[in-house]
Design a protein around this motif. Structure first.
Motif, PDB file in Angstrom:
ATOM      1  N   ASP A 111       0.860  -1.183   0.000  1.00  0.00           N
ATOM      2  CA  ASP A 111       0.000   0.000   0.000  1.00  0.00           C
ATOM      3  C   ASP A 111       0.894   1.230   0.000  1.00  0.00           C
ATOM      4  OD1 ASP A 111      -2.198   1.692   0.148  1.00  0.00           O
ATOM      5  OD2 ASP A 111      -2.293   1.597   2.335  1.00  0.00           O
TER       6      ASP A 111
ATOM      7  N   ASP B  95       3.974   1.463   2.302  1.00  0.00           N
ATOM      8  CA  ASP B  95       3.726   0.575   3.438  1.00  0.00           C
ATOM      9  C   ASP B  95       3.276  -0.793   2.954  1.00  0.00           C
ATOM     10  OD1 ASP B  95       4.283   2.695   5.137  1.00  0.00           O
ATOM     11  OD2 ASP B  95       2.167   3.227   5.421  1.00  0.00           O
TER      12      ASP B  95
ATOM     13  N   ILE C 282       0.431  -3.825   4.383  1.00  0.00           N
ATOM     14  CA  ILE C 282      -0.636  -4.144   5.314  1.00  0.00           C
ATOM     15  C   ILE C 282      -0.605  -5.649   5.547  1.00  0.00           C
ATOM     16  CG2 ILE C 282      -3.073  -3.938   5.845  1.00  0.00           C
ATOM     17  CD1 ILE C 282      -1.630  -1.279   5.434  1.00  0.00           C
TER      18      ILE C 282
ATOM     19  N   ASN D  47      -4.492  -6.210   9.998  1.00  0.00           N
ATOM     20  CA  ASN D  47      -4.241  -4.990   9.221  1.00  0.00           C
ATOM     21  C   ASN D  47      -3.135  -4.141   9.846  1.00  0.00           C
ATOM     22  OD1 ASN D  47      -6.213  -5.410   7.147  1.00  0.00           O
ATOM     23  ND2 ASN D  47      -7.805  -4.834   8.613  1.00  0.00           N
TER      24      ASN D  47
ATOM     25  N   ARG E 166       0.119  -2.102   9.818  1.00  0.00           N
ATOM     26  CA  ARG E 166       0.811  -1.306   8.794  1.00  0.00           C
ATOM     27  C   ARG E 166       2.312  -1.287   9.098  1.00  0.00           C
ATOM     28  NH1 ARG E 166      -0.608   2.289   4.816  1.00  0.00           N
ATOM     29  NH2 ARG E 166      -2.821   1.935   5.344  1.00  0.00           N
TER      30      ARG E 166
END
Length: 417
Positions: A157, A160, A162, A228, A230
């Motif tokens: 993402d 990053d 996830i 989730n 990060r």
């Protein structure tokens, strides 16, 4: 200075420093446990003492004797480092803790080999000083002994990643600040090619750690859930899709780390003392099993010398580590067998006789190491294929992507029902 001069100076420093820190020995001749049976507060206190001791050693120049100077090491060589380790093991009264060993002997060397310059400067001095402890986020409930089949997902993402999934049997996670994580980044690649390694802070949002109570009493292992989470790409360890190579590097250090666990569990001298206390030292079956334990301890000493020679010659970790792992587990099993023969029913009933019921902790804990770091069967496959040159084991998922392999496995499971 000569080696003998170094040993004299180091021994004096260790004695003086331990006295100043008021680290005193626990009079427990028969601590033969394989895993800790401590409350959370007791285990945290033990780790705090380990952190203090590592900081003292590092600041005095003893904490990283064979490491490069740029990370706070002394570049003194393997012989000097092992001489200090022997003195440390002899004099320091702190019981060992696996999380410290994992940080110093597995994850820190992996970062040194495969990390970026920024990662090396960021993590290594703090790890070597005891300020930062790290665990391995490798095993998963659905992968069993086949680490390459792991399914924890990491999706890119921007800058990053996830990450979502579950890890299990993670030693020391509840006390660690960081973890070395292997995750699936491309499910459409063959399972060994679609993984990537990351360094993840365990206080990140979405990380949940649940200790697992063991039958030997303690909670050395944990489940770790990632929802989730990060992770910045700067925390990626190695190249994208090369996580299997990173994992193999860490596992090779683990399997070659027998010197860091050599004193875990019961030893020959403790078995002999127990046999004499119960008047069993002349029993032929007892003597035969004591001889087997003694032989395995002597072979382990030879292995340490071979390891030292290999490190002095600059050899990288290899499949020889799997041989070491098999031998060490075999020794633990031999100790358990001898303890059961010597003690009989005294193994399961606390009669108050010193050095008898204590062996229960060894017998309950020893089987764990036949799985930890790769099961015995996996180790034998590695030895067969990489050292003996035997054909690789047939695999039903050969030539398939990880996603296809999982689908094929589900179909087989459905037809079996």
């Amino acid at each position: 200075m000569s080696l003998s001069e170094f040993e004299t100076r180091a021994r004096n420093w260790v004695v003086d420093t331990l006295t100043r820190l008021e680290f005193t020995a626990v009079d427990d001749e028969f601590d033969v446990s394989v895993f800790h049976d401590l409350t959370e507060d007791e285990e945290r206190a033990l780790l705090d003492r380990h952190r203090t001791w590592q900081r003292e050693k590092f600041d005095a120049g003893y904490g990283a004797l064979d490491w490069p100077r740029e990370y706070g090491g002394a570049e003194a060589g393997t012989e000097i480092a092992e001489a200090f380790a022997r003195i440390d093991n002899e004099l320091c009264p702190l019981p060992p803790h696996e999380l410290v060993s994992v940080t110093l002997h597995l994850i820190a060397p992996t970062i040194r080999l495969l990390g970026t310059d920024e990662q090396k400067q960021r993590f290594l001095p703090r790890m070597l000083r005891g300020e930062l402890l790290a665990c391995q986020l490798f095993s998963e409930p659905d992968a069993g002994s086949d680490l390459a089949d792991l399914g924890t997902r990491a999706v890119r993402d921007g800058d990053d990643w996830i990450v979502s999934g579950q890890k299990v049997w993670t030693s020391g996670a509840q006390f660690a600040e960081w973890g070395e994580l292997i995750a699936r980044t491309d499910p459409d690649q063959p399972k060994h090619q679609g993984m990537t390694a990351f360094l993840v802070p365990l206080d990140a949002p979405g990380v949940e750690i649940r200790p697992i109570r063991q039958m030997s009493g303690g909670s050395s292992f944990n489940e770790v859930f990632l929802d989730n989470v990060r992770i910045p790409d700067t925390n990626r360890l190695g190249e994208v899709g090369k996580g299997w190579s990173v994992a193999l590097t860490t596992l090779a250090f683990e399997r070659e780390g027998g010197s860091n666990t050599a004193n875990v569990g019961g030893q020959f001298s403790q078995l002999v003392a127990t046999a004499r206390r119960l008047g069993r030292e002349d029993d032929p079956r007892v003597r035969e099993q004591l001889a087997r334990v003694y032989l395995r301890q002597q072979l382990a000493a030879v292995d340490l010398l071979r390891d030292r020679q290999a490190r002095e010659e600059g050899a990288a970790p290899s499949a020889i580590g799997s041989v070491r792992k098999i031998q060490w587990v075999d020794k633990l099993t031999a100790v358990s067998t001898a303890a059961r023969t010597i003690l009989g029913r005294n193994l399961i009933a606390d009669t108050g006789v010193p050095g008898t019921y204590a062996w229960n902790a060894h017998v309950l804990g020893a089987p764990g190491y036949s799985i930890a770091g790769g099961s015995d069967q996996i180790q034998r496959n590695i030895v067969a294929e990489r050292l003996l040159g035997l054909p690789t084991e047939p695999r039903a998922d050969r030539g398939l992507s990880w996603r296809e392999g999982r689908q094929r496995a589900r179909e087989r499971a459905g037809s079996a029902h």
